[in-house]
Design a protein around this motif. Structure first.
Motif, PDB file in Angstrom:
ATOM      1  N   GLU A 192       0.830  -1.207   0.000  1.00  0.00           N
ATOM      2  CA  GLU A 192       0.000   0.000   0.000  1.00  0.00           C
ATOM      3  C   GLU A 192       0.863   1.255   0.000  1.00  0.00           C
ATOM      4  O   GLU A 192       0.524   2.262  -0.636  1.00  0.00           O
ATOM      5  CB  GLU A 192      -0.919   0.003   1.221  1.00  0.00           C
ATOM      6  N   ALA A 196       1.002   4.399  -2.595  1.00  0.00           N
ATOM      7  CA  ALA A 196       0.569   5.696  -2.080  1.00  0.00           C
ATOM      8  C   ALA A 196       1.577   6.819  -2.264  1.00  0.00           C
ATOM      9  O   ALA A 196       1.197   7.990  -2.307  1.00  0.00           O
ATOM     10  CB  ALA A 196       0.240   5.575  -0.588  1.00  0.00           C
ATOM     11  N   LEU A 263       0.899   3.503   7.241  1.00  0.00           N
ATOM     12  CA  LEU A 263       1.672   2.718   6.279  1.00  0.00           C
ATOM     13  C   LEU A 263       3.173   2.892   6.448  1.00  0.00           C
ATOM     14  O   LEU A 263       3.953   1.989   6.110  1.00  0.00           O
ATOM     15  CB  LEU A 263       1.294   3.134   4.846  1.00  0.00           C
TER      16      LEU A 263
END
Length: 279
Positions: A192, A196, A263
């Motif tokens: 992720e 991102a 994250l």
């Protein structure tokens, strides 16, 4: 070979392409010259002592980068006469900050030849010298140092396990290790994070899960391995600077958003080489 934390298979050509990109960013382009950094440093800064409610000056920005180095140097508990090495030294501005602790010698290591040349040209202290080399293949003797630091460089390292082994090799018994940078919060978060933040998507940064980094250090023989989040003093200040400061380079503000999503985080990682091991 799998690109750390991404689930993407990376071949030699992929690694060479990413390495070339980093050498362009730090060598030909000279990332330290961008207004987002200033002062010859290349780090996100430690913003604890900066009032973020008003304007931010370039002098304050430089001070945050000095403060990040001080966090790491304080963690090393440097003593007069210590032999110190920085891995990923850039212009050597932070490397020379170790001189405040009266070391016997300080060495800076960087993979980019232009950075080594810049650091060497700016240095006027005989205790300090700079060398070109990779984190996983350091051109130093066994047990050559009492303290090793790395500031916002390990997110680029293709071989963190090799860096850990080399760090253990070049440190004398009882030597101290400290690094700070941003890592993926977990293996599950890494894909992720790549999606991102552009610097991870392009491979300029690698989404190393922090637990993997700690595992590599333990496997290399380090003791007292620990990671402490210092993100509360990094992300908000950096994002405020990107909002208010000079940004002709349009630096990506996605880091703060990714941090809020859990994250990525900014860590201080410390370890010690046991006194009875090696040199």
């Amino acid at each position: 070979m799998e690109r750390p934390g991404t689930g993407i298979i990376a071949g030699v050509a992929d690694i060479e392409e990413r390495t070339a990109r980093r050498q362009h960013m730090y060598g030909t382009r000279d990332l330290a010259a961008l207004p987002v950094f200033a002062g010859g440093f290349i780090n996100f800064g430690y913003w604890r002592d900066v009032d973020l409610s008003g304007p931010i000056t370039v002098e304050q920005r430089v001070a945050t980068q000095e403060a990040l180095y001080d966090v790491v140097l304080d963690a090393l508990a440097l003593r007069p006469g210590d032999r110190v090495v920085e891995v990923g030294c850039g212009h050597g501005v932070g490397t020379r900050r170790a001189l405040r602790h009266d070391p016997a010698l300080v060495r800076g290591l960087d993979l980019v030849p232009e950075q080594v040349a810049r650091a060497t040209a700016a240095n006027d202290d005989p205790r300090v010298a700079f060398a070109r080399g990779a984190a996983h293949d350091m051109p130093f003797d066994d047990g050559a140092f009492d303290a090793l630091l790395s500031v916002e460089a390990a997110q680029h390292f293709e071989d963190v396990a090799g860096f850990a082994r080399e760090g253990a090799r070049v440190l004398a018994g009882g030597g101290r290790f400290a690094l700070t940078t941003f890592f993926a919060t977990s293996a599950a978060a890494a894909p992720e994070l790549v999606a991102a933040v552009e610097s991870f998507a392009t491979g300029l940064d690698l989404a190393h899960p922090v637990d993997d980094v700690l595992g590599h250090l333990r496997a290399a023989g380090f003791a007292d391995v620990a990671a402490v989040s210092i993100g509360e003093h990094v992300w908000r200040g950096l994002d405020r600077w990107l909002e208010l400061g000079p940004r002709p380079d349009h630096w990506d503000r996605a880091y703060h958003r990714a941090a809020r999503r859990g994250l990525v985080d900014y860590y201080l990682v410390t370890a010690r080489k046991p006194a009875g091991s090696g040199v």
